[in-house]
Design a protein around this motif. Sequence first.
Motif, mmCIF file in Angstrom:
data_model
loop_
_atom_site.group_PDB
_atom_site.id
_atom_site.type_symbol
_atom_site.label_atom_id
_atom_site.label_comp_id
_atom_site.label_asym_id
_atom_site.label_seq_id
_atom_site.Cartn_x
_atom_site.Cartn_y
_atom_site.Cartn_z
ATOM 1 N N ARG A 50 29.838 36.165 42.379
ATOM 2 C CA ARG A 50 30.731 37.965 42.159
ATOM 3 C C ARG A 50 30.638 37.403 40.872
ATOM 4 N N SER A 51 30.621 38.695 40.031
ATOM 5 C CA SER A 51 31.380 38.510 38.715
ATOM 6 C C SER A 51 32.189 40.543 38.638
ATOM 7 N N LEU A 52 32.869 40.350 38.212
ATOM 8 C CA LEU A 52 34.245 41.103 38.404
ATOM 9 C C LEU A 52 33.596 42.732 36.594
ATOM 10 N N ILE A 53 33.850 43.288 37.539
ATOM 11 C CA ILE A 53 33.514 44.428 36.167
ATOM 12 C C ILE A 53 34.926 44.628 35.915
ATOM 13 N N ALA A 54 35.664 45.166 37.017
ATOM 14 C CA ALA A 54 36.922 45.678 36.196
ATOM 15 C C ALA A 54 37.988 45.531 37.664
#
Length: 488
Positions: A215-219
Amino acid sequence: MLSTMSSAQLGVELAFTSLNSEVEIDDLPIEGNIPRWLKGSLFRNGPAKFETGQASYNHWFDGLAMVHRYSFRDGQIAYRNRFLRTSPYTQMMSTGQLSSGFETVQPTSLGKRILKMSLEMLGQKTGQTYNTNVNVICLADQFMALTEQPVPTVFDPITLETRGAFYFDDTLFGHLSCGHPQYDDQQQEYINYVTCFGPINTYNLYRVKATSRQRSLIARIPVRSPCYMHSFAATENFIILVEFPLVVKSLPAIFGGKAPMQCLSWEPRRGTNFRVIHKHSGDQVARFQSEACFAFHHINAYEEGNEIVVDLAASDQPDLMYKSYLKPLKSATRSKDHPLAEYRRYRLPLQKPSCKAEVGYELLSEQLIEMVCINQGRCRSRDYRYAYAVSHNRNWPTLVGQLVKIDVKNCSDQAWFEPNTYPGEPLFVAAPNGTAEDDGVILSVVLDAAKERSFLLVLHAQSFKELGRAYLPHHVPLEFHGLFVEEI
């Protein structure tokens, strides 16, 4: 004993009565005709076992998960169902004891709770699986069942055998997740969030490619009082978190050993808060507020000029949750005993400043609805015309009595209704090479109280007329959500 009841009593009793049998059938008996173009598998997930011996769950949401698969080929339907062999299922079957769930809690020491949370924060893979009875998705070439716990359960799409817990290859941590991730067709990725409780509570929004485990953090959005959100909305460029005033009290959960539902506080004076977050930058670009309401399910959201349109199946208060205790449900023979939601449209004007602006809503239908679907492949995050839902019927005013097709442009609707039946969530499957938005079929698992069995119903989506049905050898308790995939 069930057969001596009235039709209405029998229907609601069966809708929340355990299904204990697991079967495999190559060809279900068909009435009518199933379109030969319909090829693939429908997976359904929901609670199917509510008790063992003298012990019984109190709440519908705690029933143990069962996955069903309906496979379509050349106008025939094969069927298989299996309980997910999760940790709660294994505990119940081996010890006769209930495990903790959404409303049920088994006492554990504070030390054990803190140890478990510490291991999770450190990324330890405990192997524990949860009662994932809410939804089904396909991620990283694996089929998995979801709930609001952040660890999905992987199962074999052919045999339905349970393969175990699914862990992401990253360090993103949270205590509460969402069973309705949003899919971005352009980026071919899922967007979801986890809520993390602590000295600073946060909503951690992330994206994950459909083929990836990372996963990649958006906010990361800090909040003083996190709210319970069963779903959320996404448009082409924005994510919308709708904070209903159903507040999660995290300290009772962590230090008091309370079940999630016991940690919820309805605080309508807070109103409902709409947070608009840019998908790519992660910036919160606007906030809006409306009167207090609650919704389990978002229907759709899209951008229209300088506005964001957000459609919800919403009510003035969270009745659906608090009226889903099994004992009153089984005796609920009037529609008002288990109210559904309104079809509401909220418009968020992006030209407003970032401070909270007041927004209202308009009703798109007179029908009371739940479990709404649209033509996802064509209309997800875009303007649309048709929606399909379960609804009440005035001639059969008990629980979910009919399926409806709603034309939101003309504010009109069509219904499929048959006495003594209880339809489940509809799911739209588009016809190959279809040109119209409603060119396809609607699939729904329907409980037939008179025959004490369930059947898979296939409706022509345009006319909303029945094409065919396939009866199962048993009843299926009312389920939650599912997924249709083309041939595996």
